[in-house]
Design a protein around this motif. Sequence first.
Motif, PDB file in Angstrom:
ATOM      1  N   ALA A  53       4.673 -14.057  35.351  1.00 11.84           N
ATOM      2  CA  ALA A  53       3.997 -13.585  36.563  1.00 11.84           C
ATOM      3  C   ALA A  53       3.192 -12.320  36.304  1.00 11.84           C
ATOM      4  O   ALA A  53       2.116 -12.128  36.877  1.00 11.84           O
ATOM      5  N   LEU A  54       3.684 -11.469  35.413  1.00 14.96           N
ATOM      6  CA  LEU A  54       3.047 -10.174  35.205  1.00 14.96           C
ATOM      7  C   LEU A  54       1.967 -10.180  34.128  1.00 14.96           C
ATOM      8  O   LEU A  54       1.107  -9.296  34.102  1.00 14.96           O
ATOM      9  N   THR A  55       2.029 -11.170  33.242  1.00 12.72           N
ATOM     10  CA  THR A  55       1.078 -11.171  32.121  1.00 12.72           C
ATOM     11  C   THR A  55       0.149 -12.378  32.148  1.00 12.72           C
ATOM     12  O   THR A  55      -0.794 -12.424  31.366  1.00 12.72           O
ATOM     13  N   ALA A 103       4.937 -13.488  44.492  1.00 14.61           N
ATOM     14  CA  ALA A 103       4.300 -14.805  44.526  1.00 14.61           C
ATOM     15  C   ALA A 103       5.028 -15.805  43.637  1.00 14.61           C
ATOM     16  O   ALA A 103       4.986 -17.009  43.889  1.00 14.61           O
ATOM     17  N   ALA A 104       5.702 -15.295  42.612  1.00 13.60           N
ATOM     18  CA  ALA A 104       6.460 -16.163  41.699  1.00 13.60           C
ATOM     19  C   ALA A 104       7.931 -16.273  42.095  1.00 13.60           C
ATOM     20  O   ALA A 104       8.713 -16.880  41.369  1.00 13.60           O
ATOM     21  N   GLY A 105       8.293 -15.668  43.221  1.00 11.63           N
ATOM     22  CA  GLY A 105       9.681 -15.737  43.671  1.00 11.63           C
ATOM     23  C   GLY A 105      10.601 -14.759  42.977  1.00 11.63           C
ATOM     24  O   GLY A 105      11.829 -14.918  43.024  1.00 11.63           O
ATOM     25  N   ILE A 106      10.043 -13.745  42.334  1.00  5.51           N
ATOM     26  CA  ILE A 106      10.856 -12.742  41.642  1.00  5.51           C
ATOM     27  C   ILE A 106      11.075 -11.568  42.581  1.00  5.51           C
ATOM     28  O   ILE A 106      10.122 -11.036  43.160  1.00  5.51           O
ATOM     29  N   ARG A 107      12.330 -11.151  42.734  1.00  4.44           N
ATOM     30  CA  ARG A 107      12.639 -10.038  43.634  1.00  4.44           C
ATOM     31  C   ARG A 107      12.997  -8.810  42.813  1.00  4.44           C
ATOM     32  O   ARG A 107      13.995  -8.789  42.095  1.00  4.44           O
ATOM     33  N   ALA A 108      12.136  -7.799  42.916  1.00  9.02           N
ATOM     34  CA  ALA A 108      12.371  -6.507  42.285  1.00  9.02           C
ATOM     35  C   ALA A 108      12.070  -5.442  43.337  1.00  9.02           C
ATOM     36  O   ALA A 108      12.052  -5.727  44.535  1.00  9.02           O
ATOM     37  N   LEU A 146       7.004  -0.177  39.572  1.00  6.10           N
ATOM     38  CA  LEU A 146       7.850  -1.360  39.660  1.00  6.10           C
ATOM     39  C   LEU A 146       9.185  -1.065  38.996  1.00  6.10           C
ATOM     40  O   LEU A 146       9.232  -0.615  37.850  1.00  6.10           O
ATOM     41  N   ARG A 147      10.274  -1.301  39.720  1.00  5.29           N
ATOM     42  CA  ARG A 147      11.615  -1.110  39.159  1.00  5.29           C
ATOM     43  C   ARG A 147      12.308  -2.466  39.068  1.00  5.29           C
ATOM     44  O   ARG A 147      12.462  -3.164  40.055  1.00  5.29           O
ATOM     45  N   GLN A 161       4.258  -5.886  42.219  1.00  5.81           N
ATOM     46  CA  GLN A 161       5.161  -6.407  43.241  1.00  5.81           C
ATOM     47  C   GLN A 161       4.612  -7.676  43.874  1.00  5.81           C
ATOM     48  O   GLN A 161       5.352  -8.650  44.090  1.00  5.81           O
ATOM     49  N   GLN A 162       3.315  -7.704  44.144  1.00  2.00           N
ATOM     50  CA  GLN A 162       2.715  -8.886  44.748  1.00  2.00           C
ATOM     51  C   GLN A 162       2.767 -10.077  43.794  1.00  2.00           C
ATOM     52  O   GLN A 162       3.041 -11.210  44.215  1.00  2.00           O
ATOM     53  N   ARG A 163       2.520  -9.815  42.512  1.00  2.00           N
ATOM     54  CA  ARG A 163       2.529 -10.903  41.534  1.00  2.00           C
ATOM     55  C   ARG A 163       3.934 -11.462  41.346  1.00  2.00           C
ATOM     56  O   ARG A 163       4.120 -12.681  41.227  1.00  2.00           O
TER      57      ARG A 163
END
Length: 344
Positions: free
Chosen positions: A342-344, A311-316, A323-324, A306-308
Motif C-alpha cells: 500500500a505504501l510503495t 484504502a488497503a484495509g490496514i489500520r495504523a 505514521l505510527r 494513512q489514506q493509502r
Amino acid sequence: MDLAQAQELWNPEPGWLNTASYGLPPRPAWDALQQALGEWQVGRTSWEGWNAATDRSRTAFARLVGVPVADVCVGAGVSQLLAPIAAALPAGTTVLAPEEEFTSNLFPWLVHGDRGVRVRTVPAARLVESIDASTDLVAFSLVQSATGAVAEYEAVVAAARDHGALVVVDATQGCGWLPFDAGLADAVVVGAYKWLMAPRGAAFGYLAPALRDRLTPLAAGWYAGDDPHGSYYGPPLRLAADARRFDLSPAWFSFVGAAPALELIAEIGLPAIHAHNVNLANSFLTGLGQPPGNSAIVTVDVPDAQQRLAAAGIRAAVRAGHLRASFHLYTTPTDITQALTALT
C-alpha cells in the motif's frame, strides 16, 4: 507454549498495526470476559469469582516485571496511580521529564505547579545528560508513545541515583513486549489495555517500599483494607501494610480479561515476544528503505500514508504528524507485505 502455538489463539482481521493504541485479546481472555458478562446478565453468580481475577492479574504482572507481588497495586489508569506520588512532593521539587512525554505522565506533576512543584522538560534523547543536582524526580516513558523510542532505562536510573533523584516510569508502551526490571525504579505504572491486551480499565503500579512509606493512599476504600472483606463498614482505618493500600476497587470485568492475557504473555516469555515484534517492525522499516531499530513501535514519513493504508484495509495511527505502526504477537508477515504494498 511457544509463540507459534500461541498465535493460534488470535484471529484478527488482517492489517492491524495499531497495538500502541489498543491490544487484541487472546481467546482465553475473550472467553473469560464473555462468560463473566453472561453471568452478570442473568445474575447467575456473586462477584467474588470475578474479583479473584484481580489477584491473578497482580501476580502475573509482578512476575512479568520482576518484582514482589506485595509491591504491586492495581487501579484504572496511569495518572491515577501517579497521583499519590505527585501529591507527596514537597514545594520546590523539580521534576525532569521528556518534552514529548505522554501527558498521563506529565499532568500529574504539572497540576502541582501552584504549590511550587516545577516540571522541566528536555528532548527524550537528552534525558540522561540533563539529570543534575537540581533534579529531584525523573519521570519518563520506557517507550515513547509518539515515536516508539526506547528509553536508556538503566542509564537514566544510574544518573538519577548519582544525584539522589527518584525514578518514575510509565511502561505502558513497553510492558508486554520489552523485558525490563521494574525494581530498578522507584515506581513503574502500566495501563494494561495495549501490549498486555487487557480490557481498558485495568492498570498496575509497582511502588518500591521506601517510596511507598512516604505516600498517603488518598483514594483508599474498602479494597485497600488489610482484609477487604472485613473492611466494608465503619472505623477504624485498617489499611493493608503493603502496596495493596493503594488499590482502587477493581473494575471486575477488566481484570477478568486481564488475568488470562497476562498469564499467556508470561507463558510465552518476553524474550520470544520481543524478538518477534522487533523483527517484524524492522522488516517494515527495511521495506521502506529505513534503517532497522530496536522497538515494536515505528514512525515513518510517507506521503498520504494513512489514506493509502486505510484504502488497503490496514489500520495504523498518526501521532505528532507521522505514521505510527506497531507490531505484536498476532502480527504476521502478510500484514507487513500488505502494508508495504500500500505504501510503495
